[in-house]
Design an enzyme around this catalytic site. Sequence first.
Site, mmCIF file in Angstrom:
data_model
loop_
_atom_site.group_PDB
_atom_site.id
_atom_site.type_symbol
_atom_site.label_atom_id
_atom_site.label_comp_id
_atom_site.label_asym_id
_atom_site.label_seq_id
_atom_site.Cartn_x
_atom_site.Cartn_y
_atom_site.Cartn_z
ATOM 1 N N CYS A 1 17.167 35.756 9.350
ATOM 2 C CA CYS A 1 17.956 34.665 8.781
ATOM 3 C C CYS A 1 17.108 33.422 8.548
ATOM 4 O O CYS A 1 17.310 32.683 7.580
ATOM 5 C CB CYS A 1 19.132 34.344 9.688
ATOM 6 N N HIS B 1 21.428 31.354 14.715
ATOM 7 C CA HIS B 1 21.457 31.818 13.325
ATOM 8 C C HIS B 1 21.064 30.671 12.412
ATOM 9 O O HIS B 1 21.496 29.530 12.603
ATOM 10 C CB HIS B 1 22.863 32.307 12.989
ATOM 11 N N ASN C 1 25.757 31.944 3.865
ATOM 12 C CA ASN C 1 25.249 32.867 4.872
ATOM 13 C C ASN C 1 24.380 33.933 4.204
ATOM 14 O O ASN C 1 24.269 33.984 2.974
ATOM 15 C CB ASN C 1 26.421 33.510 5.624
#
Length: 300
Positions: free
Chosen positions: A101, A245, A266
């Site tokens: 990520c 994240h 995301n």
Amino acid sequence: MKLFLLAAAAFSAPALTVSELNHIKSLNPRWKAGIPKRFEGLTKDEISSLLMPVSFLKNAKGAAPRGTFTDKDDVPESFDFREEYPHCIPEVVDQGGCGSCWAFSSVATFGDRRCVAGLDKKPVKYSPQYVVSCDHGDMACNGGWLPNVWKFLTKTGTTTDECVPYKSGSTTLRGTCPTKCADGSSKVHLATATSYKDYGLDIPAMMKALSTSGPLQVAFLVHSDFMYYESGVYQHTYGYMEGGHAVEMVGYGTDDDGVDYWIIKNSWGPDWGEDGYFRMIRGINDCSIEEQAYAGFFDE
């Protein structure tokens, strides 16, 4: 043998359950909870592979030049990068079974800010795989530090996704740092940032940076209830901390109930959240979402 079978069944059982979902719903969160299509049938380990150890968030404070503005009074009440620059932002992508990520969100922020600056003749999708494979200051599928990746993007840079497409989502490996494009046709050409700044914990500055020069890379602490997010303005309601994240912040606004929020892209594909995006409460540093807010700059 029976204990072994029970342990194996628990290990392979779906991580998201109806009973936990019903408990979250009973707490009446302001956001809608469900079992996202992206996570149907996935085990706890499979979902955990999408996250980073929390240490990648906690050890990064004070690691980058601070960003600020002398005048923060002319910040618009709302801003959505998707609406203001529809030609810039590419589709929502999926990082797969790799904790990359940090690479996806930094490269997305890098590319979108280059687009706002008018540096590319047409919008370019840049390569997170090149960053995963070549940035040895970070840990590939095991996570990365935001200041480290921006240091890499200023000193080394990245190439296009067409040249070095993403593979680590299926292999879960760093891979070899390439010197040629995947098809062998040409040498890797790199684009770099000139500098970077961190606007974290200065909410007016974060808002102005978003509305004047494009998205920011942010990171937050993920709790188990976040995995059940479907829509609405998320605020941590229930559950244990699962990891960290990194994501791309693309805007902000206020809902009909007067709740201020951030708009965030995301990297779990379009079958999660609001077509791959989510909104998160703004102004209270929920889950540490406002502690780091990185922006790259380009003087080309």
